[in-house]
Design a protein around this motif. Structure first.
Motif, mmCIF file in Angstrom:
data_model
loop_
_atom_site.group_PDB
_atom_site.id
_atom_site.type_symbol
_atom_site.label_atom_id
_atom_site.label_comp_id
_atom_site.label_asym_id
_atom_site.label_seq_id
_atom_site.Cartn_x
_atom_site.Cartn_y
_atom_site.Cartn_z
ATOM 1 N N GLY A 14 38.608 39.325 35.918
ATOM 2 C CA GLY A 14 39.237 39.536 34.609
ATOM 3 C C GLY A 14 38.772 40.805 33.938
ATOM 4 O O GLY A 14 38.008 41.600 34.499
ATOM 5 N N GLN A 15 39.230 40.989 32.682
ATOM 6 C CA GLN A 15 38.966 42.284 32.028
ATOM 7 C C GLN A 15 37.504 42.435 31.601
ATOM 8 O O GLN A 15 36.940 43.526 31.728
ATOM 9 C CB GLN A 15 39.952 42.567 30.888
ATOM 10 N N ILE A 16 36.862 41.375 31.149
ATOM 11 C CA ILE A 16 35.430 41.512 30.830
ATOM 12 C C ILE A 16 34.648 41.732 32.127
ATOM 13 O O ILE A 16 33.758 42.579 32.205
ATOM 14 C CB ILE A 16 34.895 40.285 30.072
ATOM 15 N N GLY A 17 35.025 40.975 33.161
ATOM 16 C CA GLY A 17 34.360 41.131 34.452
ATOM 17 C C GLY A 17 34.354 42.582 34.919
ATOM 18 O O GLY A 17 33.334 43.100 35.392
ATOM 19 N N LEU A 41 32.847 34.655 41.086
ATOM 20 C CA LEU A 41 33.672 33.442 41.142
ATOM 21 C C LEU A 41 34.933 33.656 40.310
ATOM 22 O O LEU A 41 34.849 34.106 39.160
ATOM 23 C CB LEU A 41 32.862 32.265 40.573
ATOM 24 N N ASP A 42 36.063 33.336 40.907
ATOM 25 C CA ASP A 42 37.317 33.317 40.138
ATOM 26 C C ASP A 42 38.206 32.251 40.771
ATOM 27 O O ASP A 42 37.777 31.549 41.711
ATOM 28 C CB ASP A 42 37.962 34.724 40.092
ATOM 29 N N ILE A 43 39.433 32.122 40.267
ATOM 30 C CA ILE A 43 40.325 31.084 40.808
ATOM 31 C C ILE A 43 41.078 31.641 42.030
ATOM 32 O O ILE A 43 41.172 32.848 42.220
ATOM 33 C CB ILE A 43 41.312 30.589 39.732
ATOM 34 N N ALA A 89 37.629 32.147 31.657
ATOM 35 C CA ALA A 89 38.302 31.229 30.748
ATOM 36 C C ALA A 89 39.475 31.986 30.171
ATOM 37 O O ALA A 89 39.504 33.210 30.222
ATOM 38 C CB ALA A 89 37.367 30.812 29.618
ATOM 39 N N ARG A 90 40.418 31.243 29.600
ATOM 40 C CA ARG A 90 41.572 31.929 28.996
ATOM 41 C C ARG A 90 41.159 32.629 27.714
ATOM 42 O O ARG A 90 40.430 32.049 26.910
ATOM 43 C CB ARG A 90 42.626 30.873 28.660
ATOM 44 N N PRO A 91 41.634 33.832 27.469
ATOM 45 C CA PRO A 91 41.407 34.467 26.157
ATOM 46 C C PRO A 91 42.500 34.053 25.166
ATOM 47 O O PRO A 91 43.560 33.591 25.575
ATOM 48 C CB PRO A 91 41.495 35.958 26.463
ATOM 49 N N VAL A 128 27.070 31.682 28.242
ATOM 50 C CA VAL A 128 28.501 31.372 28.188
ATOM 51 C C VAL A 128 29.190 32.373 27.258
ATOM 52 O O VAL A 128 28.805 32.523 26.093
ATOM 53 C CB VAL A 128 28.749 29.927 27.722
ATOM 54 N N VAL A 129 30.217 33.029 27.824
ATOM 55 C CA VAL A 129 31.000 34.023 27.083
ATOM 56 C C VAL A 129 32.398 33.464 26.783
ATOM 57 O O VAL A 129 32.958 33.696 25.711
ATOM 58 C CB VAL A 129 31.103 35.331 27.905
ATOM 59 N N GLY A 130 32.964 32.722 27.727
ATOM 60 C CA GLY A 130 34.324 32.180 27.581
ATOM 61 C C GLY A 130 34.442 31.329 26.329
ATOM 62 O O GLY A 130 33.567 30.517 26.028
ATOM 63 N N ASN A 131 35.532 31.501 25.604
ATOM 64 C CA ASN A 131 35.690 30.825 24.305
ATOM 65 C C ASN A 131 36.298 29.445 24.388
ATOM 66 O O ASN A 131 37.063 29.180 25.296
ATOM 67 C CB ASN A 131 36.569 31.709 23.403
ATOM 68 N N PRO A 132 35.978 28.573 23.388
ATOM 69 C CA PRO A 132 34.999 28.772 22.321
ATOM 70 C C PRO A 132 33.575 28.662 22.894
ATOM 71 O O PRO A 132 33.177 27.608 23.393
ATOM 72 C CB PRO A 132 35.304 27.650 21.335
HETATM 73 N N1 NAI Z 1 31.783 35.140 23.233
HETATM 74 C C1 NAI Z 1 32.329 36.313 22.962
HETATM 75 O O1 NAI Z 1 31.809 37.084 22.131
HETATM 76 C C2 NAI Z 1 33.599 36.748 23.627
HETATM 77 C C3 NAI Z 1 34.302 35.888 24.433
HETATM 78 N N2 NAI Z 1 35.476 36.267 25.041
HETATM 79 C C4 NAI Z 1 36.137 35.278 25.910
HETATM 80 O O2 NAI Z 1 35.855 35.576 27.276
HETATM 81 C C5 NAI Z 1 36.847 34.962 28.103
HETATM 82 C C6 NAI Z 1 37.338 35.929 29.172
HETATM 83 O O3 NAI Z 1 37.997 37.019 28.569
HETATM 84 P P1 NAI Z 1 38.739 38.136 29.450
HETATM 85 O O4 NAI Z 1 37.892 38.637 30.539
HETATM 86 O O5 NAI Z 1 39.290 39.105 28.482
HETATM 87 O O6 NAI Z 1 39.950 37.285 30.052
HETATM 88 P P2 NAI Z 1 40.836 37.583 31.359
HETATM 89 O O7 NAI Z 1 42.021 36.690 31.263
HETATM 90 O O8 NAI Z 1 41.019 39.046 31.540
HETATM 91 O O9 NAI Z 1 39.888 37.091 32.538
HETATM 92 C C7 NAI Z 1 39.547 35.760 32.692
HETATM 93 C C8 NAI Z 1 39.294 35.534 34.166
HETATM 94 O O10 NAI Z 1 38.795 34.210 34.305
HETATM 95 C C9 NAI Z 1 39.390 33.669 35.456
HETATM 96 N N3 NAI Z 1 39.276 32.210 35.453
HETATM 97 C C10 NAI Z 1 40.087 31.306 34.861
HETATM 98 N N4 NAI Z 1 39.690 30.057 35.147
HETATM 99 C C11 NAI Z 1 38.594 30.171 35.927
HETATM 100 C C12 NAI Z 1 37.745 29.237 36.551
HETATM 101 N N5 NAI Z 1 37.936 27.920 36.453
HETATM 102 N N6 NAI Z 1 36.727 29.716 37.299
HETATM 103 C C13 NAI Z 1 36.511 31.038 37.422
HETATM 104 N N7 NAI Z 1 37.293 31.965 36.861
HETATM 105 C C14 NAI Z 1 38.325 31.536 36.122
HETATM 106 C C15 NAI Z 1 40.804 34.214 35.442
HETATM 107 O O11 NAI Z 1 41.446 34.095 36.694
HETATM 108 C C16 NAI Z 1 40.555 35.653 35.020
HETATM 109 O O12 NAI Z 1 40.293 36.478 36.156
HETATM 110 C C17 NAI Z 1 37.937 34.487 27.141
HETATM 111 O O13 NAI Z 1 37.777 33.095 26.894
HETATM 112 C C18 NAI Z 1 37.655 35.276 25.879
HETATM 113 O O14 NAI Z 1 38.139 34.636 24.718
HETATM 114 C C19 NAI Z 1 35.978 37.515 24.869
HETATM 115 C C20 NAI Z 1 35.317 38.420 24.069
HETATM 116 C C21 NAI Z 1 34.088 38.103 23.382
#
Ligand code: NAI
Ligand code: OAA
Length: 326
Positions: A14-17, A41-43, A89-91, A128-132
């Motif tokens: 994903g984009q953070i990755g 790890l990804d899906i 996780a889903r953003p 843990v970064v994925g929200n919430p």
């Molecule tokens: N805590 C914080 O300060 C912040 C948290 N976030 C959260 O981080 C999360 C990721 O953001 P992005 O990278 O932008 O999203 P993204 O959609 O670009 O990437 C998410 C990746 O996670 C993968 N994924 C989905 N389910 C999975 C699973 N069960 N196992 C492994 N991988 C899985 C997807 O296939 C995708 O490659 C989001 O929930 C976002 O809201 C984002 C910014 C700041």
């Protein structure tokens, strides 16, 4: 040279990755004497994209990168992991709150908590970064009962860094002049960035600004910064989130600078009257690979109300996922 450690990153395609992996492999997270083996790890549908990321990592010829494992199986992804960054996780999109993601994302973290419990190092440090993020960290922790709950943290460092820059810009000071910032509570719109204990060039920050600016500008700007980025960029923060994850893990592993502290979502021990067991952001100092909550800060009524409001939201999120909390 030290022996390599295993670092698991979920959502690695994903984009953070994409903003995170190259910095971990460069040594920015664990130091330039610490080799790493990356577990990505990804899906399943993301495996082709992940292979591309692996190829680019290879093409950097990072001296510290001692191996790469790409997988869609959490049991492989967390095998013997010393560190894990749970990003996958889903953003959210425009108009959503982060807790609207709870239903979509919560199940991911119960599965991964179990895989951590069964396969990871007993000393694993999890961010843990994925929200919430706070409630996902709680789900992960509760599904890994054999691991010390103190090893599960949620990312508040982006909020912490945002707060530092906002006050520095207001006072026309460099960010390096800002110390001992605190953001309390949940990584959500109820978080409470607190200027009562922070200093800028040695002066207490809240005394250096008008109360009206503090209440009507500073606090909402920090609370709503994620939404403002989504509005501007059409996608949620990625590079700044990755940077905050690096900062969080580096300080946890290598220690916070002398005289300073950072904000981390950690397992509450009841400090400052916050319910035990919630993953709540406190001011923390790190040393020897461990964190401790800064004690003894004086809390006035203004702060107390805000700290309780964000605690209340976390208890509601916890209750909403009760079926995922063994
Ligand atoms: N805590 C914080 O300060 C912040 C948290 N976030 C959260 O981080 C999360 C990721 O953001 P992005 O990278 O932008 O999203 P993204 O959609 O670009 O990437 C998410 C990746 O996670 C993968 N994924 C989905 N389910 C999975 C699973 N069960 N196992 C492994 N991988 C899985 C997807 O296939 C995708 O490659 C989001 O929930 C976002 O809201 C984002 C910014 C700041
Ligand atoms: O706001 C979002 O959804 C992404 C995030 O957590 C942040 O930028 O703080």
């Amino acid at each position: 040279m030290k022996a390599p450690v295993r670092v698991t990153v979920t959502g690695a395609a994903g984009q953070i990755g994409y903003a995170l992996l190259f910095r971990i492999a460069s040594g920015a997270m664990l130091g330039d004497d610490q080799p790493v083996i990356l577990h990505l790890l990804d899906i399943t549908p993301a495996m082709d994209a992940l292979e591309g990321v692996r190829m680019e990592l290879d093409d950097c010829a990072f001296p510290l990168l001692a191996g790469i494992v790409c997988t869609d199986d959490p049991n492989v992804g967390f095998k013997d992991a010393d560190y894990a960054l749970l990003v996958g996780a889903r953003p959210r999109g425009p108009g959503m709150e982060r807790k609207d993601l709870l239903e979509a994302n919560a199940a991911i973290f119960s599965v991964q908590g179990k895989a951590i419990n069964d396969h990871a190092s007993r000393d694993i440090r999890v961010l843990v970064v994925g929200n919430p993020a706070n409630t996902n960290a709680l789900i992960t922790q509760r599904n890994a009962p054999d691991i010390d709950p103190r090893n599960f943290t949620a990312m508040m460092r982006l909020d912490h860094n945002r707060a530092k820059t906002q006050i520095a810009q207001k006072l026309d000071a460099p960010v390096t002049a800002v110390s001992t910032m605190t953001v309390w509570g949940n990584h959500s719109a109820t978080q409470y960035p607190d200027l009562h204990h922070s200093t800028v060039n040695g002066k207490v920050a809240v005394d250096a600004v008008e109360q009206q600016w503090y209440e009507d500008e500073f606090i909402p700007t920090v609370q709503q910064r994620g939404a403002a980025i989504i509005k501007a960029r059409g996608a949620s923060s990625a590079a700044s989130a990755a940077n905050a994850a690096i900062d969080h893990m580096r300080d946890w592993a290598l220690g916070t600078p002398e005289g300073d502290w950072v904000s981390m979502g950690v397992y509450s021990d009841g400090s400052y009257g916050i319910a035990e067991g919630l993953i709540y952001s406190f001011p923390c100092r790190c040393s020897g690979g461990d964190w401790s909550i800064v004690q003894g800060l004086e809390i006035n009524d203004f702060s107390r109300g805000r700290m309780q409001a964000t605690e209340q939201e976390l208890t509601e999120e916890r209750d909403a996922v009760a079926d995922l909390l063994p």
